[in-house]
Design a protein around this motif. Structure first.
Motif, mmCIF file in Angstrom:
data_model
loop_
_atom_site.group_PDB
_atom_site.id
_atom_site.type_symbol
_atom_site.label_atom_id
_atom_site.label_comp_id
_atom_site.label_asym_id
_atom_site.label_seq_id
_atom_site.Cartn_x
_atom_site.Cartn_y
_atom_site.Cartn_z
ATOM 1 N N VAL A 33 -61.971 -17.163 -38.161
ATOM 2 C CA VAL A 33 -61.137 -15.962 -38.024
ATOM 3 C C VAL A 33 -61.342 -15.239 -36.694
ATOM 4 C CG1 VAL A 33 -61.026 -15.629 -40.521
ATOM 5 C CG2 VAL A 33 -62.818 -14.483 -39.207
ATOM 6 N N LYS A 34 -62.459 -15.497 -36.002
ATOM 7 C CA LYS A 34 -62.715 -14.833 -34.724
ATOM 8 C C LYS A 34 -63.347 -15.813 -33.749
ATOM 9 C CE LYS A 34 -63.492 -10.043 -36.263
ATOM 10 N NZ LYS A 34 -64.497 -8.943 -36.339
ATOM 11 N N ALA A 35 -63.113 -15.549 -32.460
ATOM 12 C CA ALA A 35 -63.749 -16.338 -31.401
ATOM 13 C C ALA A 35 -64.220 -15.378 -30.321
ATOM 14 C CB ALA A 35 -62.778 -17.356 -30.830
ATOM 15 N N ARG A 36 -65.439 -15.614 -29.835
ATOM 16 C CA ARG A 36 -66.020 -14.741 -28.822
ATOM 17 C C ARG A 36 -66.666 -15.571 -27.713
ATOM 18 N NH1 ARG A 36 -63.297 -11.808 -31.189
ATOM 19 N NH2 ARG A 36 -63.785 -9.812 -32.234
ATOM 20 N N LEU A 37 -66.420 -15.168 -26.457
ATOM 21 C CA LEU A 37 -67.189 -15.677 -25.322
ATOM 22 C C LEU A 37 -68.330 -14.698 -25.097
ATOM 23 C CD1 LEU A 37 -64.820 -16.810 -22.420
ATOM 24 C CD2 LEU A 37 -66.259 -18.240 -23.865
ATOM 25 N N GLN A 65 -75.181 -9.173 -20.473
ATOM 26 C CA GLN A 65 -74.597 -9.530 -21.761
ATOM 27 C C GLN A 65 -73.275 -8.801 -21.998
ATOM 28 O OE1 GLN A 65 -76.742 -8.456 -25.327
ATOM 29 N NE2 GLN A 65 -77.399 -6.469 -24.529
ATOM 30 N N ARG A 66 -72.283 -9.551 -22.448
ATOM 31 C CA ARG A 66 -70.999 -8.992 -22.861
ATOM 32 C C ARG A 66 -70.337 -9.975 -23.809
ATOM 33 N NH1 ARG A 66 -67.017 -7.560 -18.431
ATOM 34 N NH2 ARG A 66 -68.831 -6.520 -17.566
ATOM 35 N N SER A 67 -69.523 -9.458 -24.716
ATOM 36 C CA SER A 67 -68.835 -10.268 -25.721
ATOM 37 C C SER A 67 -67.334 -10.068 -25.563
ATOM 38 C CB SER A 67 -69.280 -9.851 -27.125
ATOM 39 O OG SER A 67 -68.590 -10.575 -28.116
ATOM 40 N N ILE A 68 -66.620 -11.151 -25.313
ATOM 41 C CA ILE A 68 -65.192 -11.080 -24.981
ATOM 42 C C ILE A 68 -64.376 -11.714 -26.096
ATOM 43 C CG2 ILE A 68 -63.448 -11.792 -23.302
ATOM 44 C CD1 ILE A 68 -66.137 -12.069 -21.416
ATOM 45 N N GLU A 69 -63.415 -10.986 -26.598
ATOM 46 C CA GLU A 69 -62.551 -11.477 -27.669
ATOM 47 C C GLU A 69 -61.549 -12.491 -27.122
ATOM 48 O OE1 GLU A 69 -59.659 -9.695 -31.200
ATOM 49 O OE2 GLU A 69 -60.295 -8.408 -29.546
ATOM 50 N N LEU A 70 -61.374 -13.605 -27.837
ATOM 51 C CA LEU A 70 -60.390 -14.617 -27.470
ATOM 52 C C LEU A 70 -59.289 -14.659 -28.515
ATOM 53 C CD1 LEU A 70 -62.718 -17.604 -26.417
ATOM 54 C CD2 LEU A 70 -61.974 -15.635 -25.053
ATOM 55 N N SER A 71 -58.049 -14.800 -28.060
ATOM 56 C CA SER A 71 -56.955 -15.006 -29.010
ATOM 57 C C SER A 71 -57.153 -16.371 -29.665
ATOM 58 C CB SER A 71 -55.607 -14.922 -28.308
ATOM 59 O OG SER A 71 -55.504 -15.925 -27.315
ATOM 60 N N LEU A 93 -70.164 -2.335 -25.649
ATOM 61 C CA LEU A 93 -69.959 -2.696 -27.052
ATOM 62 C C LEU A 93 -68.946 -3.826 -27.193
ATOM 63 C CD1 LEU A 93 -69.873 0.859 -28.686
ATOM 64 C CD2 LEU A 93 -71.651 -0.883 -28.964
ATOM 65 N N PRO A 94 -69.083 -4.635 -28.242
ATOM 66 C CA PRO A 94 -68.127 -5.717 -28.467
ATOM 67 C C PRO A 94 -66.870 -5.178 -29.167
ATOM 68 C CG PRO A 94 -69.875 -5.778 -30.130
ATOM 69 C CD PRO A 94 -70.223 -4.676 -29.190
ATOM 70 N N PRO A 95 -65.699 -5.790 -28.861
ATOM 71 C CA PRO A 95 -65.484 -6.716 -27.751
ATOM 72 C C PRO A 95 -65.342 -5.958 -26.441
ATOM 73 C CG PRO A 95 -63.439 -6.385 -28.931
ATOM 74 C CD PRO A 95 -64.480 -5.605 -29.676
ATOM 75 N N ALA A 96 -65.540 -6.662 -25.328
ATOM 76 C CA ALA A 96 -65.518 -6.019 -24.015
ATOM 77 C C ALA A 96 -64.157 -5.403 -23.701
ATOM 78 C CB ALA A 96 -65.903 -7.031 -22.939
ATOM 79 N N GLN A 97 -63.096 -5.928 -24.359
ATOM 80 C CA GLN A 97 -61.757 -5.381 -24.128
ATOM 81 C C GLN A 97 -61.672 -3.899 -24.481
ATOM 82 O OE1 GLN A 97 -62.326 -8.421 -25.254
ATOM 83 N NE2 GLN A 97 -60.671 -9.843 -24.778
ATOM 84 N N ASP A 98 -62.539 -3.435 -25.393
ATOM 85 C CA ASP A 98 -62.503 -2.028 -25.798
ATOM 86 C C ASP A 98 -63.056 -1.106 -24.726
ATOM 87 O OD1 ASP A 98 -61.383 -2.777 -28.170
ATOM 88 O OD2 ASP A 98 -63.185 -2.457 -29.384
ATOM 89 N N GLN A 99 -63.830 -1.650 -23.777
ATOM 90 C CA GLN A 99 -64.355 -0.876 -22.652
ATOM 91 C C GLN A 99 -65.117 0.375 -23.121
ATOM 92 O OE1 GLN A 99 -63.668 -1.737 -18.847
ATOM 93 N NE2 GLN A 99 -64.074 -3.421 -20.252
ATOM 94 N N ARG A 100 -65.967 0.163 -24.102
ATOM 95 C CA ARG A 100 -66.824 1.246 -24.593
ATOM 96 C C ARG A 100 -68.280 0.893 -24.313
ATOM 97 N NH1 ARG A 100 -66.282 3.184 -30.337
ATOM 98 N NH2 ARG A 100 -66.536 0.982 -30.863
ATOM 99 N N VAL A 101 -69.007 1.838 -23.757
ATOM 100 C CA VAL A 101 -70.416 1.636 -23.429
ATOM 101 C C VAL A 101 -71.253 2.574 -24.296
ATOM 102 C CG1 VAL A 101 -72.182 1.804 -21.638
ATOM 103 C CG2 VAL A 101 -69.934 0.856 -21.088
ATOM 104 N N MET A 102 -72.340 2.032 -24.831
ATOM 105 C CA MET A 102 -73.234 2.797 -25.698
ATOM 106 C C MET A 102 -74.591 2.956 -25.036
ATOM 107 S SD MET A 102 -74.187 1.991 -29.682
ATOM 108 C CE MET A 102 -74.837 3.272 -30.757
ATOM 109 N N LEU A 103 -75.151 4.146 -25.136
ATOM 110 C CA LEU A 103 -76.501 4.436 -24.669
ATOM 111 C C LEU A 103 -77.347 4.802 -25.887
ATOM 112 C CD1 LEU A 103 -77.539 6.408 -21.540
ATOM 113 C CD2 LEU A 103 -78.444 7.134 -23.741
ATOM 114 N N VAL A 151 -79.207 -6.021 -28.658
ATOM 115 C CA VAL A 151 -78.636 -7.348 -28.426
ATOM 116 C C VAL A 151 -77.289 -7.468 -29.132
ATOM 117 C CG1 VAL A 151 -78.988 -9.831 -28.726
ATOM 118 C CG2 VAL A 151 -80.948 -8.351 -28.234
ATOM 119 N N LEU A 152 -76.267 -7.922 -28.399
ATOM 120 C CA LEU A 152 -74.957 -8.185 -28.998
ATOM 121 C C LEU A 152 -75.024 -9.454 -29.840
ATOM 122 C CD1 LEU A 152 -72.655 -7.609 -25.879
ATOM 123 C CD2 LEU A 152 -73.291 -5.951 -27.639
#
Length: 656
Positions: free
Chosen positions: A588-592, A606-612, A404-414, A458-459
């Protein structure tokens, strides 16, 4: 979740005319009402207000010469989409050696045929750090079902007791049983030379005894088939087979051994071949083959840039028992990986610290009670820690999984899934696990509208998850395709409806995010073409594109999007990038976002990473996390969004 579309009496009268409605009703009242219903629905979903709330779908105009059976789809850093069919689950094309790959450019809707050197049908793929796509495995032989096997066949172990040389036997080599029955090899096989193991013994008083030599025969396996049709070639007894053409000492040293050769169902068989697809040259480049043949493997990128190939059916058609391999993109060679068994196409996600999380999602082949338990796998120590809490744990086959986005949260959904094999069971269950917890366990999430297999997920750049399609039965059996789509919002842990797709998607379907923020869907391989399951299905070659609400603007296609101007094309992990923009305060947000490589509901890329994020008068600056287990090296789409979730067009950024 469903949208009622019953037209008002006033609208129906305006639409058809009072007299016309009466005449039609007299002739065929149900048909007239259905026509009115469909016409009203088409009118409703075309309205700007509807699009702003639910989004919209449109069919892509694909010229006939470029239509193909999409089995795999991958977004390249050139912005083009690689659509791989191979033989496309078409036995005739396989027999002809006709293999397809299509390169589609969404920017101008142009297409190109790519020469395809092997049958990549049901291969694995992963994004490499330099932007090439690794494609490994595929199809060596199509399955033959029970009752259709005309020639007895099975596994032959070829032994070599000669320590001085190895042997390569070409496809077509004959093996003869003691009773005179002959079997022919269906593939080339290379048998290594025997290994000498020298031992020394000691007598009384430490006296050295004469040297002893132990010989271990070299061995390889190959699939063989009876020369003659019929049950006469069937055998269930272990036997030693001579290799036709060998004489004298060679015939004594080199021979075949088979436990049984039967007319049982023969599964698909994999290949060892591996290639890199070069997005710049737009061609496949061969690299060293794998040690094991693989059909239905998962390829997952690790934090050091290497790729781990896991599971698959081997060159005999058996599920590999745990022989995994590592690909090094610097040397373009394979080496032995950690040993662990998984069912085919297991969903494995790189997590912080370098461990892999196995969600339990898979695409089929393998025993019902083996390798299905989710857990954290450390490939360095080869340790596995089970993760519990999953309801409907016996229905993870053909389920969707994602980080799940963002990847920093380290949560996986099935999401969803079904019973093993050709089961008619499907679950509406979703479940989420937080891998940051000390003892992570799944917790149930919101339910899907109905039990769903083959769900595409799809993220999106606004941190939501778009899910669509699937079917409630195996391969859409019983006309069970689900023409529904929805958004999952991780912040509220809830679904909200999206516009309904017009094309059903089940087995062999894919969906991925495009750099402009839209979602494209491909494929579908239904078993039957009618609700009564009396007519064989046909592969769905139509391509449909979904435009989310955030891109609808006034409903006419124009939307005021944040804009990223000039900026760098690459960055070192942990560094900062600055892009010019006319309205930095709006961002307000940036994502890789890592580009997808998807097949069989499996997309571990696929993964979505939060950027400062920070800004000044005419630019914005973003910082990329330093953790390579969070941000594996490679090309990413850089999206920025405003307060309403409207994304920019992505900039491509190479993270080193």
């Amino acid at each position: 979740m469903s949208h009622p579309h019953t037209p008002s009496k006033k609208f129906r009268k305006t639409l058809l005319g009072g007299g016309a409605l009466v005449v039609l009703a007299a002739l065929n009242a149900p048909a007239a009402f259905s026509f009115a219903e469909e016409t009203y629905h088409a009118y409703k979903i075309a309205q700007p207000g509807y699009k702003r709330q639910y989004g919209s779908w449109a069919l892509l105009d694909v010229p006939s010469q470029y239509r193909t059976n999409a089995i795999h789809a991958a977004l390249l850093h050139t912005g083009k989409v690689l659509i791989i069919a191979g033989s496309g689950n078409n036995q005739k094309k396989f027999d002809e050696g006709s293999f397809d790959t299509i390169l589609w450019n969404p920017a101008d809707n142009t297409f190109k045929k790519i020469p395809t050197p092997e049958d990549f049908f049901c291969s694995g793929h992963a994004q490499l750090p330099d932007g090439r796509l690794l494609v490994a495995g595929g199809t060596a032989r199509y399955e033959v079902l029970d009752g259709e096997v005309g020639r007895a066949a099975g596994r032959m172990r070829v032994k070599n007791e000669n320590p001085d040389r190895g042997y390569t036997f070409k496809k077509g080599t004959r093996f003869r049983s003691p009773s005179g029955m002959e079997y022919v090899s269906k593939f080339d096989v290379t048998v290594p030379k025997a290994r000498r193991q020298v031992k020394v013994g000691y007598g009384k008083g430490g006296r050295v005894l004469p040297w002893k030599t132990r010989m271990t025969a070299g061995e390889a396996r190959v699939f063989v088939e009876a020369v003659k049709e019929g049950p006469g070639s069937l055998t269930t007894q272990a036997a030693q087979y001579e290799i036709v053409g060998l004489r004298g000492r060679e015939a004594d040293n080199v021979y075949g051994i088979a436990q049984k050769i039967t007319t049982e169902k023969q599964d698909f068989q994999g290949i060892k071949s591996a290639y890199e697809f070069d997005p710049r040259a737009e061609k496949y480049i061969p690299v060293d083959p794998m040690k094991e043949a693989r059909w239905y493997p998962t390829l997952v990128t690790l934090d050091d840039g290497k790729v781990l190939a896991v599971s698959g059916l081997d060159d005999i058609g058996a599920v590999l028992t745990g022989d995994n391999e590592l690909y090094d993109p610097r040397t373009r060679k394979w080496s032995k990986g950690p040993t662990r068994y998984f069912p085919t196409y297991p969903a494995l996600f790189l997590t912080k610290g370098g461990t892999l999380f196995y969600s339990g999602s898979n695409a089929g082949y393998g025993p019902a009670l083996k390798g299905r338990q989710p857990g954290l796998w450390d490939p360095r120590t080869n340790t596995f820690t089970e993760v519990g809490g999953l309801t409907d744990a016996d229905q993870t086959e053909t389920s969707a999984s994602l980080m799940l986005p963002p990847a920093q949260d380290q949560r996986v959904m099935l999401l969803g899934g079904g019973g093993v094999g050709e089961s008619s069971r499907a679950t509406a269950r979703t479940a989420i696990v937080d891998l940051k917890e000390d003892n992570p366990a799944f917790r149930e999430g919101p339910r899907l509208p109905r039990g769903t297999r083959y769900l595409s997920s799809v993220l999106l750049p606004d941190d939501t998850v778009f899910t669509s399609g699937g079917s409630s039965d195996y391969r859409g059996r019983g006309a069970s395709d689900i023409l529904k789509a929805q958004f999952y919002d991780p912040r509220t842990n809830s679904f909200r409806p999206a516009a309904d797709p017009t094309v059903g998607r089940n087995y062999h379907s894919e969906a991925l995010l495009l750099p402009d923020g839209r979602v494209v869907t491909f494929g579908s391989d239904p078993l039957f073409g009618d609700a009564d399951n009396t007519r064989l299905g046909t592969f769905e070659q139509r391509v449909e594109i979904y435009t989310p609400p955030y891109l609808q603007g006034s409903g006419t296609g124009d939307v005021d999007r944040p804009v990223l101007g000039p900026g760098p094309g690459e960055i070192v992990r942990g560094g900062r990038v600055t892009f010019r923009t006319p309205h930095p305060g709006r961002i307000v947000k940036a994502r890789l976002m890592r580009p997808s490589a998807v097949t069989h509901t499996t997309d571990v890329e696929q993964r979505s990473i939060e950027l400062s994020l920070s800004g000044d008068r005419d630019s914005v600056t973003m910082e990329v996390p330093e953790d390579r287990t969070l941000v594996p090296g490679g090309w990413y789409m850089l999206f920025v969004t405003d307060a309403h979730g409207v994304p920019s067009v992505a900039k491509w950024l190479l993270v080193k």
